[in-house]
Design an enzyme around this catalytic site. Structure first.
Site, PDB file in Angstrom:
ATOM      1  CB  ILE A  29      -0.952  -0.020   1.227  1.00 57.76           C
ATOM      2  CG1 ILE A  29      -1.960  -1.176   1.105  1.00 57.76           C
ATOM      3  CG2 ILE A  29      -1.676   1.315   1.381  1.00 57.76           C
ATOM      4  CD1 ILE A  29      -2.808  -1.435   2.347  1.00 57.76           C
ATOM      5  CG  ASP A  74      13.996   0.041  12.918  1.00 62.74           C
ATOM      6  OD1 ASP A  74      12.747   0.008  13.010  1.00 62.74           O
ATOM      7  OD2 ASP A  74      14.745  -0.730  13.544  1.00 62.74           O
ATOM      8  CG  ASN A 101       1.843   2.310   4.735  1.00 61.23           C
ATOM      9  OD1 ASN A 101       0.730   1.874   4.481  1.00 61.23           O
ATOM     10  ND2 ASN A 101       2.955   1.737   4.263  1.00 61.23           N
ATOM     11  CB  SER A 156      -6.515  -3.017  10.200  1.00 65.15           C
ATOM     12  OG  SER A 156      -7.091  -4.134   9.543  1.00 65.15           O
ATOM     13  CE1 TYR A 169      -1.473  -5.233  11.040  1.00 61.59           C
ATOM     14  CE2 TYR A 169      -3.698  -6.124  11.038  1.00 61.59           C
ATOM     15  CZ  TYR A 169      -2.748  -5.282  10.503  1.00 61.59           C
ATOM     16  OH  TYR A 169      -3.073  -4.466   9.441  1.00 61.59           O
ATOM     17  N   PRO A 199      -8.401   0.200   6.137  1.00 60.08           N
ATOM     18  CG  PRO A 199      -6.267   0.057   5.222  1.00 60.08           C
ATOM     19  CD  PRO A 199      -6.984   0.264   6.520  1.00 60.08           C
TER      20      PRO A 199
END
Ligand SMILES: NC(=O)c1ccc[n+]([C@@H]2O[C@H](COP(=O)([O-])OP(=O)(O)OC[C@H]3O[C@@H](n4cnc5c(N)ncnc54)[C@H](O)[C@@H]3O)[C@@H](O)[C@H]2O)c1
Length: 263
Positions: A29, A74, A101, A156, A169, A199
């Site tokens: 993405i 990083d 992102n 998400s 996650y 998304p």
């Protein structure tokens, strides 16, 4: 009342020469975001841990006459972020937009939460939550100086579904929703907006094990628009949130998932 010159910026928002840092833009993405913003005339900073993919995306953009700067970064390491910000300021002198992102995502293995090794749990939270926090802190001096800024956090739609198999996650992306709301309240007086994009399952050039073919079919069947989501489906939302047109939109979570969820 809005004067006509500002109305012009709202009706025809320009991203030309806006400095846009996109973390994790070496693939997926982020890569499509980088190419799209560059196409719109922005100066795109690819702040990516993988030196090779970062350079490849920058080359792709520059070959198409776009402006791009690849900086190996990083986001789990404050010193690496500081160095990236310094390079951006030296090169461009200002920072307009941060798209948080980067995440540990496509490399994750699905497994029951009690089987997630503690080290992996901590690594996911470190990158996905702490990395987002650190990057947001790092852009603030430049955005406050300009009295203008946009921070976009990639959360998400899996949070709305409570998708099983990767609890670290889900925990990290849930945190980004709360963080976006609180950051928006703290930064509103500085004219900096903070929003989150959620998304749906988005299919990129990267193969991943987090969605099986059967799950893909089920996800598509849940959507109002019954086709697989692509990174391009997220570009318009990101561009709106990065532009002058979204000046009064902040602390929001925007689902861009083909209507799979209605939180
Ligand atoms: N693809 C989807 O279905 C989907 C759905 C919902 C949300 N998202 C979110 O959108 C974002 C992009 O997703 P994607 O599919 O392109 O993911 P991806 O895993 O393909 O790409 C992530 C990128 O982040 C980079 N990265 C990882 N750790 C980093 C670090 N410490 N510092 C800097 N860079 C680092 C990786 O090298 C990689 O280039 C992620 O935040 C993801 O959680 C994706």
């Amino acid at each position: 009342m809005t004067d006509n010159s500002n109305l012009q910026n709202i009706v025809f928002p320009s991203l030309k020469d806006r400095v846009i840092i996109i973390t994790g833009a070496g693939q997926g993405i982020g890569r499509v975001f980088a190419k799209s913003f560059a196409m719109a005339g922005a100066r795109v900073v690819i702040a990516e841990r993988n030196e090779k993919t970062a350079a490849a995306v920058a080359t792709e953009i520059m070959k198409a006459d776009g402006q791009a700067l690849a900086i190996t970064t990083d986001i789990a390491d404050p010193a690496s972020i500081d160095e990236m910000i310094k390079l951006v300021e030296d090169e461009y002198g200002h920072i307009d937009v941060l798209i948080n992102n980067a995440a540990i995502f496509s490399t994750l293995q699905m497994r029951p939460f009690e089987q997630i090794p503690l080290e992996e749990w901590e690594q996911v939270l470190r990158v996905n939550i702490t990395g987002t926090f650190l990057c947001a802190c790092a852009v603030l001096p430049a955005m406050r100086r300009a009295k203008w800024g946009r921070i976009i956090n990639m959360a998400s739609g899996a949070v709305s579904l409570g998708r099983p198999g990767y609890l670290h996650y889900i925990a990290s992306k849930s945190a980004l929703i709360g963080m976006s709301r609180s950051m928006a309240r703290e930064l509103g007086p500085d004219n900096i907006t903070v929003n989150a994009i959620l998304p749906g399952a988005t299919f990129t050039e990267i193969e991943r094990k987090t969605v099986t073919p059967q799950q893909k079919e089920r996800i598509i069947a849940m959507q109002c628009i019954p086709r697989a989501e692509t990174p391009e489906d997220l570009v318009g939302t990101a561009m709106f949130l990065a532009s002058e047109s979204s000046a009064f939109v902040t602390g929001q979570i925007i689902n861009a998932d083909g209507g799979a969820t209605h939180p």
